[in-house]
Design an enzyme around this catalytic site. Structure first.
Site, PDB file in Angstrom:
ATOM      1  N   CYS A 127       0.841  -1.211   0.000  1.00  0.00           N
ATOM      2  CA  CYS A 127       0.000   0.000   0.000  1.00  0.00           C
ATOM      3  C   CYS A 127       0.873   1.257   0.000  1.00  0.00           C
ATOM      4  CB  CYS A 127      -0.907   0.033   1.222  1.00  0.00           C
ATOM      5  SG  CYS A 127      -2.362  -1.019   1.117  1.00  0.00           S
ATOM      6  N   CYS A 211      -6.983  -7.821  -2.626  1.00  0.00           N
ATOM      7  CA  CYS A 211      -7.242  -7.564  -1.199  1.00  0.00           C
ATOM      8  C   CYS A 211      -8.708  -7.282  -0.911  1.00  0.00           C
ATOM      9  CB  CYS A 211      -6.383  -6.398  -0.716  1.00  0.00           C
ATOM     10  SG  CYS A 211      -4.622  -6.679  -0.917  1.00  0.00           S
ATOM     11  N   CYS A 234      -5.604   1.537   4.463  1.00  0.00           N
ATOM     12  CA  CYS A 234      -4.437   1.432   3.601  1.00  0.00           C
ATOM     13  C   CYS A 234      -3.320   2.357   4.046  1.00  0.00           C
ATOM     14  CB  CYS A 234      -4.801   1.724   2.157  1.00  0.00           C
ATOM     15  SG  CYS A 234      -5.085   3.450   1.845  1.00  0.00           S
TER      16      CYS A 234
HETATM   17  S1  SF4 Z   1      -4.751  -2.939  -1.214  1.00  0.00           S
HETATM   18 FE1  SF4 Z   1      -3.510  -4.808  -1.568  1.00  0.00          FE
HETATM   19  S2  SF4 Z   1      -2.838  -4.776  -3.710  1.00  0.00           S
HETATM   20 FE2  SF4 Z   1      -3.625  -2.717  -3.187  1.00  0.00          FE
HETATM   21  S3  SF4 Z   1      -1.842  -1.579  -2.665  1.00  0.00           S
HETATM   22 FE3  SF4 Z   1      -2.644  -2.390  -0.737  1.00  0.00          FE
HETATM   23  S4  SF4 Z   1      -1.684  -4.403  -0.414  1.00  0.00           S
HETATM   24 FE4  SF4 Z   1      -1.257  -3.751  -2.542  1.00  0.00          FE
END
Ligand code: SF4
Length: 259
Positions: A127, A211, A234
């Site tokens: 993220c 995710c 996030c």
């Molecule tokens: S939500 Fe999942 S795929 Fe998207 S940036 Fe975050 S960890 Fe990576």
């Protein structure tokens, strides 16, 4: 009326947030957007949108009230194809004239996540690279950003005001702070706005494809985000201009906060 951005806002972020909240205390979402976007205490503002499940409400409000407002869309390159299609559909339907797609620098991704599997073992790092850093870069030229934060969304957001300080750098504008889920539904229905196609497939909250999973009836709407992990946000928020990971009290943020 076009906003005068020739001179920046005067005073600290905290002082301006107090003044703005007092000034617009009795206003509704539309009035906050309409009047605050031209308020010199706010300065230069962008809307940050995930083009997710509820995004269409703020996108529509902005398209009607101030269509020249830049819309920042963080494309992690891990989004559902449906989200990318929906983004194009809304851009056309709402005639949004300044959508800026924000992505991680390819070399950074190549170095940190060469095979695209970082999300499987370190979601915070993933993220950070794909959302937090690119958005922080994009927001540097703005004095504030419009988010979709709402009080009903949880215990850390019960006190969300129309305006919030983001450290000493920016102001977050939360026009929908007092809206409930039914208000959003009514607005979408009354304005005949298109829904994200995954909503009908059991996704009330939509992030990156790896995710996000559908939720069952009765589950928390965000239960499908990072399912099975303690992670709930996030990490897109900034303290004194620096990206900080994870929720921090009511300053927490995520891409659903992005309208
Ligand atoms: S939500 Fe999942 S795929 Fe998207 S940036 Fe975050 S960890 Fe990576």
């Amino acid at each position: 009326m076009p906003r005068d951005t020739s001179t920046g806002p005067v005073g600290t972020v905290a002082e301006r947030v107090v003044a703005l909240n007092a000034r617009y205390r009795h206003h509704g979402a539309t009035a906050v957007l309409e009047r605050a976007l031209t308020d010199p205490d706010l300065g230069k503002v962008a809307l940050v949108s995930s083009f997710g499940a509820e995004s269409v409400v703020l996108l529509h409000l902005v398209s009607v009230i101030a269509p020249e407002t830049p819309v920042l869309f963080v494309d992690t390159r891990m989004l559902f194809q449906e989200t990318l299609d929906y983004q194009r559909e809304l851009a056309e339907k709402l005639a949004l004239c300044d959508i800026r797609t924000i992505r991680a620098h390819p070399k950074r991704v190549e170095f940190e996540d060469p095979d695209g599997t970082l999300n499987e073992f370190n979601t915070d790092a993933c993220c950070n690279i794909r959302k937090v850093e690119p958005l922080e870069r994009a927001l540097k030229e703005f004095d504030g950003w419009i988010t979709g934060r709402k009080r009903y969304q949880g215990s850390t957001r019960q006190d969300v005001d129309f305006f919030e300080a983001e450290g000493e750098t920016r102001i977050k504008v939360n026009p929908l702070a007092h809206w409930g889920r039914e208000d959003l539904e009514d607005y979408i229905v009354n304005n005949r706005l298109p829904r994200h196609p995954l909503v009908a497939k059991g996704y009330p909250s939509i992030g990156c494809a790896p995710c996000t999973s559908p939720v069952k009836p009765g589950e928390d709407p965000r239960a499908g985000r990072w399912r099975g992990q303690s992670k709930t946000e996030c990490g897109i928020h900034f303290i004194n201009g620096k990206a900080v990971r994870g929720p921090v009290g009511d300053a927490s943020n995520n891409e659903e906060n992005a309208a």
